[in-house]
Design a protein around this motif. Structure first.
Motif, mmCIF file in Angstrom:
data_model
loop_
_atom_site.group_PDB
_atom_site.id
_atom_site.type_symbol
_atom_site.label_atom_id
_atom_site.label_comp_id
_atom_site.label_asym_id
_atom_site.label_seq_id
_atom_site.Cartn_x
_atom_site.Cartn_y
_atom_site.Cartn_z
ATOM 1 N N ASP A 2 -14.572 31.508 45.122
ATOM 2 C CA ASP A 2 -14.438 31.591 43.778
ATOM 3 C C ASP A 2 -15.311 32.439 43.062
ATOM 4 N N TYR A 3 -16.588 32.450 43.493
ATOM 5 C CA TYR A 3 -17.618 33.363 42.825
ATOM 6 C C TYR A 3 -17.116 34.771 43.169
ATOM 7 N N VAL A 4 -16.815 35.238 44.217
ATOM 8 C CA VAL A 4 -16.324 36.417 44.680
ATOM 9 C C VAL A 4 -15.189 36.847 43.714
ATOM 10 N N LYS A 5 -14.386 35.910 43.426
ATOM 11 C CA LYS A 5 -13.128 36.504 42.764
ATOM 12 C C LYS A 5 -13.576 36.647 41.310
ATOM 13 N N LYS A 6 -14.554 36.001 40.734
ATOM 14 C CA LYS A 6 -14.872 36.045 39.354
ATOM 15 C C LYS A 6 -15.955 37.266 39.074
ATOM 16 N N ALA B 244 -27.940 36.699 46.081
ATOM 17 C CA ALA B 244 -28.325 36.586 44.401
ATOM 18 C C ALA B 244 -28.208 35.566 43.700
ATOM 19 N N TYR B 245 -26.831 35.239 43.741
ATOM 20 C CA TYR B 245 -26.400 33.928 43.323
ATOM 21 C C TYR B 245 -27.022 32.574 43.961
ATOM 22 N N ARG B 246 -27.043 32.441 45.156
ATOM 23 C CA ARG B 246 -27.644 31.455 45.831
ATOM 24 C C ARG B 246 -29.092 31.375 45.571
ATOM 25 N N ASP B 247 -29.799 32.450 45.420
ATOM 26 C CA ASP B 247 -31.211 32.617 44.900
ATOM 27 C C ASP B 247 -31.541 32.001 43.545
ATOM 28 N N GLU B 248 -30.487 32.392 42.619
ATOM 29 C CA GLU B 248 -30.461 31.916 41.259
ATOM 30 C C GLU B 248 -30.434 30.338 41.383
ATOM 31 N N LEU B 249 -29.494 29.862 42.069
ATOM 32 C CA LEU B 249 -29.110 28.430 42.148
ATOM 33 C C LEU B 249 -30.493 27.672 42.565
ATOM 34 N N MET B 250 -31.121 28.272 43.703
ATOM 35 C CA MET B 250 -32.166 27.881 44.417
ATOM 36 C C MET B 250 -33.526 27.533 43.376
ATOM 37 N N ILE C 76 -18.490 24.619 50.104
ATOM 38 C CA ILE C 76 -19.362 25.756 50.058
ATOM 39 C C ILE C 76 -18.602 27.238 49.884
ATOM 40 N N ASN C 77 -17.780 27.305 50.962
ATOM 41 C CA ASN C 77 -16.863 28.649 51.084
ATOM 42 C C ASN C 77 -16.030 28.668 49.926
ATOM 43 N N ALA C 78 -15.330 27.582 49.450
ATOM 44 C CA ALA C 78 -14.504 27.448 48.403
ATOM 45 C C ALA C 78 -15.387 27.933 46.956
ATOM 46 N N LEU C 79 -16.435 27.343 46.831
ATOM 47 C CA LEU C 79 -17.299 27.704 46.028
ATOM 48 C C LEU C 79 -17.696 29.345 45.883
#
Length: 258
Positions: free
Chosen positions: A105-109, A246-252, A99-102
């Motif tokens: 990577d999201y923060v970088k992008k 927001a990213y987590r909520d979107e996936l949820m 999860i931390n890796a995911l």
């Protein structure tokens, strides 16, 4: 000199084995510890600002990795890895790492942009307003109690003394709320406070979800805000956390949860 076939094969094996051996810092009971693991740990330690890369640091990490390998081999031999509680912890750790890796990577992008930081700072600045207020209050449960306190104040009673009955933590400080912006308070309270002049007390009880307030304004001053450069890192961190949430909520929302 002409090498015989058998010697030639041995020589070739030796040549190939040299770089392979060089890639390992040690071998424990036949299990190799690659130098890349040392490099990885060194990188982590240096990134944390604890130490600089040095032969001494690498040697210490090498010894630690050897010690860990000895222990894990013994733990595996005794079957600790097959225990239910250990498997559960391993699964949790695996989840956290992935999860931390995911998220990294999201923060970088999706980095926080300077324009977003400035917009957030300007929003905070507008909410803070151009004035700070130093107020006191007395919080009671009923309107009747608040009216009685106001009557006593009109009769000459000291605000700080009456504030000892306040139903919040300010009671011990004579109702002192220190310096704050109006946005720090609930609207009914802030509206009544900003309408006062220094030294004035509300003439009627002010009701909020907490109870009934009697408010005294001590003084005002221009708002002192840190510059954008001083808080840029904090603002960026806050915005980054909001993006991740927001990213987590979107996936949820997309997930099928039963």
């Amino acid at each position: 000199m002409i090498l015989k076939p058998a010697r030639l094969i041995l020589a070739l094996v030796a040549v190939v084995a040299i770089p392979a051996f060089a890639q390992n810092v040690a071998t424990v009971n036949g299990k190799a510890i690659p130098s890349s693991r040392v490099d990885q740990v060194v990188k982590q330690v240096v990134a944390q600002g604890k130490q600089a890369d040095s032969p001494q640091l690498r040697e210490a990490i090498k010894k630690d990795l050897i010690g860990r390998e000895v222990l894990i081999q013994e733990a595996d031999k005794q079957g600790y890895g097959t225990r239910a509680e250990v498997k559960s912890q391993i699964d949790n750790a695996r989840q956290s790492i992935i999860i931390n890796a995911l998220l990294a990577d999201y923060v970088k992008k999706n980095p926080v942009k300077d324009a977003e930081i400035k917009a957030e700072y300007d929003k905070f600045k507008a909410q803070a307003g151009d004035k700070e207020y130093h107020a006191r209050h007395i919080l009671v449960a009923t309107e009747a109690e608040a009216k009685d306190i106001i009557a006593k104040l009109k009769g000459g009673a000291k605000f700080e003394e009456l504030a000892k009955v306040s139903k919040d933590g300010s009671a011990a400080n004579g109702g002192d709320l220190d310096w704050a912006s109006p946005a720090s308070y609930v609207k009914p309270f802030s509206d009544a406070m900003v309408a006062l002049k220094p030294g004035q007390i509300t003439q009627t009880p002010v009701q909020s979800q907490f109870g009934f307030h009697v408010i005294k304004l001590e003084e005002t001053r221009p708002t002192k805000l840190p510059s954008l450069e001083e808080v840029k890192g904090q603002v960026a961190e806050s915005l980054q956390q909001k993006k991740l949430a927001a990213y987590r909520d979107e996936l949820m929302k997309k997930a099928k949860v039963q």
